[in-house]
Design an enzyme around this catalytic site. Sequence first.
Site, PDB file in Angstrom:
ATOM      1  N   GLU A  95       0.822  -1.209   0.000  1.00  0.00           N
ATOM      2  CA  GLU A  95       0.000   0.000   0.000  1.00  0.00           C
ATOM      3  C   GLU A  95       0.857   1.260   0.000  1.00  0.00           C
ATOM      4  O   GLU A  95       0.510   2.265  -0.626  1.00  0.00           O
ATOM      5  CB  GLU A  95      -0.939  -0.008   1.208  1.00  0.00           C
TER       6      GLU A  95
ATOM      7  N   ASP B 180       3.899  -4.264  -6.391  1.00  0.00           N
ATOM      8  CA  ASP B 180       4.503  -5.503  -5.901  1.00  0.00           C
ATOM      9  C   ASP B 180       6.022  -5.397  -5.870  1.00  0.00           C
ATOM     10  O   ASP B 180       6.665  -5.792  -4.900  1.00  0.00           O
ATOM     11  CB  ASP B 180       4.093  -6.687  -6.783  1.00  0.00           C
TER      12      ASP B 180
END
Length: 486
Positions: free
Chosen positions: A135, A203
């Site tokens: 996040e 990612d």
Amino acid sequence: MMSLPIRSLLCSCLSVSILLSASVSADTNDLPDIGTVAGATLSIDQEEQYGDAYMRILRSRQPIINDPVLNEYINTLGHRLVSHANDVKTPFTFFLIRNREINAFAFFGGHVALHSGLFLHTRTESELASVMAHEIAHITQRHLARSMEAEAKRSPATIAALAGSLLLAIAAPEAGIAAITATTAGSVQSQINYTRANEKEADRFGIETLAKSGFDPYAMPRFFGKLSAEYQYSSHPPAMLLTHPLPDSRITDSRARAQHYKHANLPYAKDYQLARARVVVRYAGIDDKAALDWLQRQRKKNDPVIQAACDYGTALVYLDNKQYDKAAPILERLLKADPQNNFYLDAASDLYIGQGKAKQSIQLLAQALKQSPHNSVLTINDANALMADKQYQRAVQTLQRYTHNHPDDPNGWSILSQASNHVGNQQEEYAARAELFALKANWDQAIQYYTRASQLAKLGSLEQARYDARIDQLITQREQFLALQK
């Protein structure tokens, strides 16, 4: 009903979730060139404005957990990750929402929300950190602004109009959806492809941040794998997995990416285990028997950290049921072993207050505050203890300092309102109430309460001048807030 393109925009922009259907390549150099053109249409200052507005709306509409101990834990963990992240341009704030669904989302202004359900499904601190690192990457790479910019290129809308529509969607869902529908058009496939590109980037940066922060980089694919296995055949998977499926390819690719870093075989993290026990006992929505059963199952892991966390959770169950005679020996033993642990100090303070020994709580916290004089957990507990001991004036002084340093914490304003009432200072009580309303974007009520405070203050006094100045600030903030929705 919301059309698919609109739903896609809302999911990617409002949630910016960790569980989007993305395929992550092991090659760290194969990412598409998305660019950073979002800065041309939405500045960092504007992002912070929208972030503040979103946060105020969330406080009024979501069950945010205002638990000082848990907030300290997740913010300490979050800022450890942020200190090792790339391209940090804004301050970061981490907060918890009471919801058993597996979810986390990020939005403008460095705000990262975690559902309490994450503590029920993660097993290690590295797994929780992997969610947070992902996040954080969404924010540092400005994916929300970039998603809006991509949508603006496909429609007549400006990025500001899309941001305002999303704000309106939180404040008034029906009107917000209508506003987005009127300004949004374009291909579903192009929106999905853009989302995949964002997720690929998040990612990569998330695993890098995880490794640089000293956590296990394999925690991310491990957590993905557990979620996939747990809900593979479920007829009622989490809502996030329904809107953002987790394919096997993402697990495989994130595992391959993690192999670029050393595997970290870490011991159980004590504060994570204590936080997990606290969430299970107080915020999981289960009864005391179920919480004790869960703690008993955890005890089967023969590890001192797990045993201490289970003892702590058991003490909380007793404490919440006013079984102080059962909680006391457990907390005494835990504090003796770790006297500066804020989880234990918080519980012990509540224990002494419950036993009618507020002075003992004040003494305990005074010793701890010598070691950490500005700690928020200790300070708010000290204010509670002073209130219980009817030392209201001292409580007011403590809380005035606390609210100055932590103006976004509703706990401080709420207790200050009570303390001011006890000392007969109605104007300060009204001012504290006004700040609580302002934190939830209830500007009219906030202005009304400050107006009452000004009317009670001595004509021409410094207090009246302060109240009037704050009224002017709130009027300006209200106008800015409303302008963001246009």
